[in-house]
Write a protein that holds these residues in place. Structure first.
Motif, PDB file in Angstrom:
ATOM      1  N   LEU A  46      40.513  34.223  54.901  1.00  0.00           N
ATOM      2  CA  LEU A  46      41.313  35.341  54.394  1.00  0.00           C
ATOM      3  C   LEU A  46      42.722  34.864  54.012  1.00  0.00           C
ATOM      4  O   LEU A  46      43.306  35.352  53.045  1.00  0.00           O
ATOM      5  CB  LEU A  46      41.398  36.452  55.446  1.00  0.00           C
ATOM      6  N   ALA A  47      43.223  33.900  54.775  1.00  0.00           N
ATOM      7  CA  ALA A  47      44.543  33.357  54.447  1.00  0.00           C
ATOM      8  C   ALA A  47      44.534  32.708  53.064  1.00  0.00           C
ATOM      9  O   ALA A  47      45.512  32.800  52.318  1.00  0.00           O
ATOM     10  CB  ALA A  47      44.969  32.346  55.506  1.00  0.00           C
ATOM     11  N   VAL A  48      43.407  32.072  52.727  1.00  0.00           N
ATOM     12  CA  VAL A  48      43.290  31.452  51.405  1.00  0.00           C
ATOM     13  C   VAL A  48      43.280  32.523  50.313  1.00  0.00           C
ATOM     14  O   VAL A  48      43.956  32.387  49.283  1.00  0.00           O
ATOM     15  CB  VAL A  48      42.012  30.588  51.316  1.00  0.00           C
ATOM     16  N   LEU A  49      42.546  33.594  50.548  1.00  0.00           N
ATOM     17  CA  LEU A  49      42.498  34.688  49.575  1.00  0.00           C
ATOM     18  C   LEU A  49      43.863  35.356  49.441  1.00  0.00           C
ATOM     19  O   LEU A  49      44.261  35.758  48.344  1.00  0.00           O
ATOM     20  CB  LEU A  49      41.447  35.722  49.995  1.00  0.00           C
ATOM     21  N   LEU A  50      44.571  35.471  50.554  1.00  0.00           N
ATOM     22  CA  LEU A  50      45.916  36.046  50.535  1.00  0.00           C
ATOM     23  C   LEU A  50      46.833  35.206  49.654  1.00  0.00           C
ATOM     24  O   LEU A  50      47.523  35.731  48.780  1.00  0.00           O
ATOM     25  CB  LEU A  50      46.495  36.075  51.952  1.00  0.00           C
ATOM     26  N   GLN A  51      46.814  33.906  49.899  1.00  0.00           N
ATOM     27  CA  GLN A  51      47.704  33.018  49.160  1.00  0.00           C
ATOM     28  C   GLN A  51      47.371  33.029  47.672  1.00  0.00           C
ATOM     29  O   GLN A  51      48.240  32.813  46.834  1.00  0.00           O
ATOM     30  CB  GLN A  51      47.595  31.599  49.724  1.00  0.00           C
ATOM     31  N   ALA A  52      46.092  33.263  47.378  1.00  0.00           N
ATOM     32  CA  ALA A  52      45.668  33.298  45.975  1.00  0.00           C
ATOM     33  C   ALA A  52      46.037  34.630  45.319  1.00  0.00           C
ATOM     34  O   ALA A  52      45.843  34.800  44.117  1.00  0.00           O
ATOM     35  CB  ALA A  52      44.164  33.061  45.892  1.00  0.00           C
ATOM     36  N   GLY A  53      46.532  35.571  46.107  1.00  0.00           N
ATOM     37  CA  GLY A  53      46.913  36.860  45.541  1.00  0.00           C
ATOM     38  C   GLY A  53      45.722  37.752  45.239  1.00  0.00           C
ATOM     39  O   GLY A  53      45.839  38.710  44.483  1.00  0.00           O
ATOM     40  N   LEU A  54      44.577  37.444  45.831  1.00  0.00           N
ATOM     41  CA  LEU A  54      43.379  38.237  45.561  1.00  0.00           C
ATOM     42  C   LEU A  54      43.187  39.357  46.583  1.00  0.00           C
ATOM     43  O   LEU A  54      42.449  40.305  46.328  1.00  0.00           O
ATOM     44  CB  LEU A  54      42.137  37.330  45.540  1.00  0.00           C
ATOM     45  N   VAL A  55      43.821  39.226  47.740  1.00  0.00           N
ATOM     46  CA  VAL A  55      43.766  40.305  48.730  1.00  0.00           C
ATOM     47  C   VAL A  55      45.161  40.554  49.302  1.00  0.00           C
ATOM     48  O   VAL A  55      46.055  39.710  49.200  1.00  0.00           O
ATOM     49  CB  VAL A  55      42.780  39.986  49.892  1.00  0.00           C
ATOM     50  N   ARG A  56      45.339  41.751  49.865  1.00  0.00           N
ATOM     51  CA  ARG A  56      46.551  42.106  50.594  1.00  0.00           C
ATOM     52  C   ARG A  56      46.134  42.450  52.009  1.00  0.00           C
ATOM     53  O   ARG A  56      44.954  42.707  52.272  1.00  0.00           O
ATOM     54  CB  ARG A  56      47.198  43.342  49.972  1.00  0.00           C
ATOM     55  N   ASN A  57      47.105  42.519  52.931  1.00  0.00           N
ATOM     56  CA  ASN A  57      46.770  42.996  54.267  1.00  0.00           C
ATOM     57  C   ASN A  57      47.913  43.827  54.830  1.00  0.00           C
ATOM     58  O   ASN A  57      49.011  43.854  54.274  1.00  0.00           O
ATOM     59  CB  ASN A  57      46.401  41.834  55.197  1.00  0.00           C
ATOM     60  N   GLN A  58      47.616  44.456  55.948  1.00  0.00           N
ATOM     61  CA  GLN A  58      48.544  45.439  56.504  1.00  0.00           C
ATOM     62  C   GLN A  58      48.141  45.670  57.955  1.00  0.00           C
ATOM     63  O   GLN A  58      46.983  45.956  58.242  1.00  0.00           O
ATOM     64  CB  GLN A  58      48.389  46.704  55.659  1.00  0.00           C
ATOM     65  N   ARG A  59      49.099  45.496  58.847  1.00  0.00           N
ATOM     66  CA  ARG A  59      48.777  45.699  60.258  1.00  0.00           C
ATOM     67  C   ARG A  59      48.775  47.187  60.590  1.00  0.00           C
ATOM     68  O   ARG A  59      49.666  47.920  60.174  1.00  0.00           O
ATOM     69  CB  ARG A  59      49.786  44.968  61.154  1.00  0.00           C
ATOM     70  N   GLU A  60      47.756  47.608  61.322  1.00  0.00           N
ATOM     71  CA  GLU A  60      47.668  48.986  61.781  1.00  0.00           C
ATOM     72  C   GLU A  60      47.381  48.929  63.277  1.00  0.00           C
ATOM     73  O   GLU A  60      46.226  48.864  63.691  1.00  0.00           O
ATOM     74  CB  GLU A  60      46.554  49.731  61.063  1.00  0.00           C
ATOM     75  N   TYR A  75      42.513  44.594  55.556  1.00  0.00           N
ATOM     76  CA  TYR A  75      42.590  43.840  54.307  1.00  0.00           C
ATOM     77  C   TYR A  75      42.104  44.681  53.140  1.00  0.00           C
ATOM     78  O   TYR A  75      41.185  45.498  53.275  1.00  0.00           O
ATOM     79  CB  TYR A  75      41.745  42.557  54.410  1.00  0.00           C
ATOM     80  N   PHE A  76      42.719  44.454  51.971  1.00  0.00           N
ATOM     81  CA  PHE A  76      42.362  45.174  50.747  1.00  0.00           C
ATOM     82  C   PHE A  76      42.241  44.176  49.593  1.00  0.00           C
ATOM     83  O   PHE A  76      42.986  43.183  49.551  1.00  0.00           O
ATOM     84  CB  PHE A  76      43.462  46.177  50.364  1.00  0.00           C
ATOM     85  N   ALA A  77      41.346  44.444  48.688  1.00  0.00           N
ATOM     86  CA  ALA A  77      41.300  43.655  47.459  1.00  0.00           C
ATOM     87  C   ALA A  77      42.544  43.977  46.642  1.00  0.00           C
ATOM     88  O   ALA A  77      42.979  45.124  46.572  1.00  0.00           O
ATOM     89  CB  ALA A  77      40.042  43.990  46.661  1.00  0.00           C
ATOM     90  N   ASP A  78      43.131  42.956  46.056  1.00  0.00           N
ATOM     91  CA  ASP A  78      44.309  43.138  45.213  1.00  0.00           C
ATOM     92  C   ASP A  78      43.867  43.130  43.753  1.00  0.00           C
ATOM     93  O   ASP A  78      43.619  42.080  43.170  1.00  0.00           O
ATOM     94  CB  ASP A  78      45.307  42.010  45.485  1.00  0.00           C
ATOM     95  N   THR A  79      43.778  44.327  43.182  1.00  0.00           N
ATOM     96  CA  THR A  79      43.231  44.413  41.824  1.00  0.00           C
ATOM     97  C   THR A  79      44.157  43.760  40.798  1.00  0.00           C
ATOM     98  O   THR A  79      43.683  43.278  39.770  1.00  0.00           O
ATOM     99  CB  THR A  79      42.967  45.872  41.422  1.00  0.00           C
ATOM    100  N   ASP A  80      45.447  43.747  41.100  1.00  0.00           N
ATOM    101  CA  ASP A  80      46.360  43.078  40.167  1.00  0.00           C
ATOM    102  C   ASP A  80      46.040  41.594  40.076  1.00  0.00           C
ATOM    103  O   ASP A  80      46.030  41.010  38.989  1.00  0.00           O
ATOM    104  CB  ASP A  80      47.813  43.256  40.617  1.00  0.00           C
ATOM    105  N   GLY A  81      45.796  40.981  41.227  1.00  0.00           N
ATOM    106  CA  GLY A  81      45.455  39.563  41.232  1.00  0.00           C
ATOM    107  C   GLY A  81      44.170  39.291  40.480  1.00  0.00           C
ATOM    108  O   GLY A  81      44.063  38.343  39.699  1.00  0.00           O
TER     109      GLY A  81
END
Lengths: 110, 110
Positions: free
Chosen positions: B53-67, B73-79
């Motif tokens: 997931l860290a790799v996907l984060l760095q690639a800008g393909l996903v976002r995350n948010q602590r709850e 985690y969410f897919a980043d449609t902009d990426g």
DNA sequence: TCCATAATTCATGACATATGGAAATAAAGA
DNA sequence: TCTTTATTTCCATATGTCATGAATTATGGA
């Protein structure tokens, strides 16, 4: 396009020389380009490029064709379409409202 | 999206667990998924998934948010849009006649 | 047939990547 | 505060990938 084919395609495009070569072939269109011309354009050695073109071939992203002494390469639009469809298919399947603006953005005026 | 970002994105999607995780998040849409749920769905260990997931984060393909205790985690449609645009942009730039049917095929009915 | 050109294949060393175990961080609740 | 749960980070190892140099195949022309 199945998971393994998609992985192969993404893997093929995750290397600089291969991504550059593929984009070169996309813009070259039906004219294609010889292996030598690609190597010269990208400033890489023939054997290095040959190995990379082989990866793109196996991924179904390019085709080739011998013409006398030269081997001409072409982008394979079917392969490209399959790969992109694999990603967008899921997007559309589950959430059309996510897919719509994404598609619209990709039409880029043509 | 530049060459390096595109390479990072393709590289991120060229691994089975990451591609599966990304597709999972795409279909999950705005609801997203917790890291634990993704790990369970894909049957991989938490630390392995975390690295991916860290790799996907760095690639800008996903976002995350602590709850609270979970990290969602969410897919980043902009990426995703940026990556796809990078490929299609060249296609359209040089050869509109190649791009047209490709785009049409991608609309997949939605 | 002999040579030059175009491109590929093969073997190798260098570098990057993935996974698993163990430990660390963060938050919630008793 | 102590414990539990959720997740990440660290480290070691195994595996895979990439570019290079040398050898090989294939074609065209002298």
């Amino acid at each position: 396009m199945d998971m393994i084919s998609a992985l192969t395609a993404f893997s093929a495009l995750s290397q600089k020389t291969r991504l550059e070569a593929f984009r070169l072939l996309v813009t070259a269109g039906d004219a294609g380009m010889s292996a030598g011309d690609i190597a010269e354009a990208l400033d890489v050695r023939q054997n290095t490029l040959s190995a990379n073109l082989a990866v793109l071939l196996q991924a179904g992203l390019v085709r080739n064709q011998r013409e006398g002494r030269v081997i001409r390469y072409f982008a394979d639009t079917d392969g490209m379409r399959g790969m992109l469809g694999f990603l967008l298919q899921d997007c559309c399947g589950g959430r059309p409202e996510l897919c719509q603006p994404l598609i619209e953005d990709l039409t880029c005026g043509c």
